[in-house]
Design a protein around this motif. Structure first.
Motif, PDB file in Angstrom:
ATOM      1  N   TYR A 176      12.727   5.953   2.276  1.00 52.16           N
ATOM      2  CA  TYR A 176      13.222   7.268   1.898  1.00 52.16           C
ATOM      3  C   TYR A 176      13.111   8.253   3.056  1.00 52.16           C
ATOM      4  O   TYR A 176      14.000   9.072   3.279  1.00 52.16           O
ATOM      5  CB  TYR A 176      12.477   7.791   0.678  1.00 52.16           C
ATOM      6  N   LEU A 177      12.028   8.186   3.814  1.00 50.70           N
ATOM      7  CA  LEU A 177      11.839   9.057   4.973  1.00 50.70           C
ATOM      8  C   LEU A 177      12.934   8.814   6.012  1.00 50.70           C
ATOM      9  O   LEU A 177      13.501   9.759   6.564  1.00 50.70           O
ATOM     10  CB  LEU A 177      10.460   8.837   5.596  1.00 50.70           C
ATOM     11  N   CYS A 178      13.257   7.548   6.267  1.00 51.85           N
ATOM     12  CA  CYS A 178      14.335   7.228   7.215  1.00 51.85           C
ATOM     13  C   CYS A 178      15.665   7.792   6.728  1.00 51.85           C
ATOM     14  O   CYS A 178      16.445   8.331   7.523  1.00 51.85           O
ATOM     15  CB  CYS A 178      14.447   5.716   7.407  1.00 51.85           C
ATOM     16  N   GLY A 179      15.931   7.696   5.451  1.00 52.58           N
ATOM     17  CA  GLY A 179      17.163   8.248   4.894  1.00 52.58           C
ATOM     18  C   GLY A 179      17.240   9.756   5.056  1.00 52.58           C
ATOM     19  O   GLY A 179      18.291  10.304   5.401  1.00 52.58           O
ATOM     20  N   ILE A 180      16.122  10.442   4.861  1.00 53.83           N
ATOM     21  CA  ILE A 180      16.085  11.902   5.025  1.00 53.83           C
ATOM     22  C   ILE A 180      16.323  12.278   6.483  1.00 53.83           C
ATOM     23  O   ILE A 180      17.072  13.213   6.781  1.00 53.83           O
ATOM     24  CB  ILE A 180      14.742  12.466   4.509  1.00 53.83           C
ATOM     25  N   VAL A 181      15.709  11.547   7.411  1.00 55.88           N
ATOM     26  CA  VAL A 181      15.891  11.832   8.838  1.00 55.88           C
ATOM     27  C   VAL A 181      17.351  11.629   9.248  1.00 55.88           C
ATOM     28  O   VAL A 181      17.926  12.451   9.963  1.00 55.88           O
ATOM     29  CB  VAL A 181      14.941  10.955   9.691  1.00 55.88           C
ATOM     30  N   VAL A 182      17.974  10.556   8.782  1.00 53.68           N
ATOM     31  CA  VAL A 182      19.382  10.304   9.106  1.00 53.68           C
ATOM     32  C   VAL A 182      20.263  11.402   8.512  1.00 53.68           C
ATOM     33  O   VAL A 182      21.157  11.930   9.188  1.00 53.68           O
ATOM     34  CB  VAL A 182      19.825   8.911   8.607  1.00 53.68           C
ATOM     35  N   LEU A 183      20.028  11.772   7.271  1.00 49.92           N
ATOM     36  CA  LEU A 183      20.821  12.827   6.634  1.00 49.92           C
ATOM     37  C   LEU A 183      20.660  14.150   7.370  1.00 49.92           C
ATOM     38  O   LEU A 183      21.644  14.852   7.614  1.00 49.92           O
ATOM     39  CB  LEU A 183      20.408  12.978   5.162  1.00 49.92           C
ATOM     40  N   ALA A 184      19.425  14.481   7.769  1.00 52.87           N
ATOM     41  CA  ALA A 184      19.192  15.718   8.520  1.00 52.87           C
ATOM     42  C   ALA A 184      19.924  15.670   9.860  1.00 52.87           C
ATOM     43  O   ALA A 184      20.499  16.672  10.297  1.00 52.87           O
ATOM     44  CB  ALA A 184      17.695  15.921   8.732  1.00 52.87           C
ATOM     45  N   GLY A 185      19.931  14.529  10.515  1.00 57.44           N
ATOM     46  CA  GLY A 185      20.641  14.399  11.786  1.00 57.44           C
ATOM     47  C   GLY A 185      22.134  14.574  11.619  1.00 57.44           C
ATOM     48  O   GLY A 185      22.792  15.226  12.439  1.00 57.44           O
ATOM     49  N   VAL A 186      22.690  14.008  10.558  1.00 56.72           N
ATOM     50  CA  VAL A 186      24.127  14.143  10.306  1.00 56.72           C
ATOM     51  C   VAL A 186      24.484  15.598  10.016  1.00 56.72           C
ATOM     52  O   VAL A 186      25.457  16.129  10.555  1.00 56.72           O
ATOM     53  CB  VAL A 186      24.565  13.228   9.132  1.00 56.72           C
ATOM     54  N   LEU A 187      23.680  16.257   9.190  1.00 60.22           N
ATOM     55  CA  LEU A 187      23.965  17.653   8.856  1.00 60.22           C
ATOM     56  C   LEU A 187      23.803  18.557  10.068  1.00 60.22           C
ATOM     57  O   LEU A 187      24.602  19.463  10.294  1.00 60.22           O
ATOM     58  CB  LEU A 187      23.055  18.120   7.719  1.00 60.22           C
ATOM     59  N   THR A 188      22.782  18.327  10.865  1.00 54.29           N
ATOM     60  CA  THR A 188      22.571  19.123  12.073  1.00 54.29           C
ATOM     61  C   THR A 188      23.693  18.881  13.063  1.00 54.29           C
ATOM     62  O   THR A 188      24.196  19.821  13.679  1.00 54.29           O
ATOM     63  CB  THR A 188      21.216  18.774  12.721  1.00 54.29           C
ATOM     64  N   GLY A 189      24.103  17.660  13.231  1.00 55.59           N
ATOM     65  CA  GLY A 189      25.189  17.335  14.151  1.00 55.59           C
ATOM     66  C   GLY A 189      26.502  17.943  13.709  1.00 55.59           C
ATOM     67  O   GLY A 189      27.315  18.359  14.532  1.00 55.59           O
ATOM     68  N   ALA A 190      26.735  18.027  12.407  1.00 56.73           N
ATOM     69  CA  ALA A 190      27.984  18.591  11.898  1.00 56.73           C
ATOM     70  C   ALA A 190      28.042  20.094  12.144  1.00 56.73           C
ATOM     71  O   ALA A 190      29.101  20.646  12.409  1.00 56.73           O
ATOM     72  CB  ALA A 190      28.123  18.300  10.404  1.00 56.73           C
ATOM     73  N   ARG A 191      26.900  20.776  12.086  1.00 58.85           N
ATOM     74  CA  ARG A 191      26.869  22.225  12.308  1.00 58.85           C
ATOM     75  C   ARG A 191      26.903  22.579  13.787  1.00 58.85           C
ATOM     76  O   ARG A 191      27.419  23.599  14.161  1.00 58.85           O
ATOM     77  CB  ARG A 191      25.615  22.835  11.679  1.00 58.85           C
ATOM     78  N   GLY A 192      26.351  21.739  14.628  1.00 54.92           N
ATOM     79  CA  GLY A 192      26.229  22.069  16.041  1.00 54.92           C
ATOM     80  C   GLY A 192      27.217  21.337  16.922  1.00 54.92           C
ATOM     81  O   GLY A 192      26.845  20.876  17.988  1.00 54.92           O
ATOM     82  N   LEU A 243       0.813  -1.213   0.000  1.00 53.80           N
ATOM     83  CA  LEU A 243       0.000   0.000   0.000  1.00 53.80           C
ATOM     84  C   LEU A 243       0.850   1.268   0.000  1.00 53.80           C
ATOM     85  O   LEU A 243       0.548   2.224  -0.702  1.00 53.80           O
ATOM     86  CB  LEU A 243      -0.935   0.014   1.216  1.00 53.80           C
ATOM     87  N   LEU A 244       1.908   1.283   0.805  1.00 52.72           N
ATOM     88  CA  LEU A 244       2.691   2.502   0.989  1.00 52.72           C
ATOM     89  C   LEU A 244       3.960   2.554   0.159  1.00 52.72           C
ATOM     90  O   LEU A 244       4.485   3.635  -0.096  1.00 52.72           O
ATOM     91  CB  LEU A 244       3.043   2.670   2.471  1.00 52.72           C
ATOM     92  N   GLY A 245       4.497   1.413  -0.208  1.00 55.61           N
ATOM     93  CA  GLY A 245       5.707   1.387  -1.020  1.00 55.61           C
ATOM     94  C   GLY A 245       6.959   1.705  -0.229  1.00 55.61           C
ATOM     95  O   GLY A 245       7.028   1.502   0.982  1.00 55.61           O
ATOM     96  N   ASP A 246       7.949   2.259  -0.902  1.00 56.92           N
ATOM     97  CA  ASP A 246       9.260   2.508  -0.304  1.00 56.92           C
ATOM     98  C   ASP A 246       9.367   3.864   0.380  1.00 56.92           C
ATOM     99  O   ASP A 246      10.457   4.252   0.803  1.00 56.92           O
ATOM    100  CB  ASP A 246      10.341   2.414  -1.379  1.00 56.92           C
ATOM    101  N   TRP A 247       8.273   4.603   0.534  1.00 55.42           N
ATOM    102  CA  TRP A 247       8.370   5.948   1.116  1.00 55.42           C
ATOM    103  C   TRP A 247       8.982   5.920   2.509  1.00 55.42           C
ATOM    104  O   TRP A 247       9.688   6.841   2.900  1.00 55.42           O
ATOM    105  CB  TRP A 247       7.022   6.657   1.133  1.00 55.42           C
ATOM    106  N   PHE A 248       8.698   4.890   3.297  1.00 55.48           N
ATOM    107  CA  PHE A 248       9.238   4.818   4.661  1.00 55.48           C
ATOM    108  C   PHE A 248      10.764   4.733   4.625  1.00 55.48           C
ATOM    109  O   PHE A 248      11.439   5.377   5.419  1.00 55.48           O
ATOM    110  CB  PHE A 248       8.652   3.613   5.402  1.00 55.48           C
TER     111      PHE A 248
END
Length: 126
Positions: free
Chosen positions: A81-97, A74-79
């Motif tokens: 991709y969402l996990c990948g975006i969250v991890v990438l955002a965490g890495v970028l935020t951690g690198a700046r802060g 029903l939902l496909g691979d969106w979950f």
């Protein structure tokens, strides 16, 4: 096809994923291998028939038409991709802060390290 591996490890690991894939999609899977495990798995992930690695056997089982759609279908691979975006955002935020070390800790500075060895103080002899 699975590559030949000592003690059939790769074949066993690959075959172990088959029930999960069947349950994920809700579809039965018939897996025929010459160098690995052959099996018939229903849409719930239950192994209905299995033949060992390197054997010549005929497997037979009844697979029914799927009656339900799984969440994955029903939902496909969106979950994923969402996990990948969250991890990438965490890495970028951690690198700046990044947190700086506390000021009261005596941290060696680059000028503390010189290329010349320390000189001994001259002593007076009587």
């Amino acid at each position: 096809l699975d590559p030949v591996a000592p003690y059939g490890f790769v074949q066993a690991v690959h075959a172990a994923y088959t029930p999960f894939r069947a349950a994920e999609t809700g579809l039965g899977i018939v897996r025929a291998e010459t160098t690995a495990y052959s099996m018939i798995v229903d849409g719930r992930g239950q192994i209905l028939a299995e033949a060992g690695s390197g054997t010549e056997e005929i497997l037979q089982a009844e697979l029914r038409k799927p009656t339900r759609r799984t969440i994955y279908l029903l939902l496909g691979d969106w979950f994923l991709y969402l996990c990948g975006i969250v991890v990438l955002a965490g890495v970028l935020t951690g690198a700046r802060g990044r947190v700086e070390p506390a000021a009261d800790i005596d941290t060696p500075q680059p000028e503390d390290f010189t290329s010349e060895p320390p000189q001994a103080e001259p002593t007076l002899r009587n």
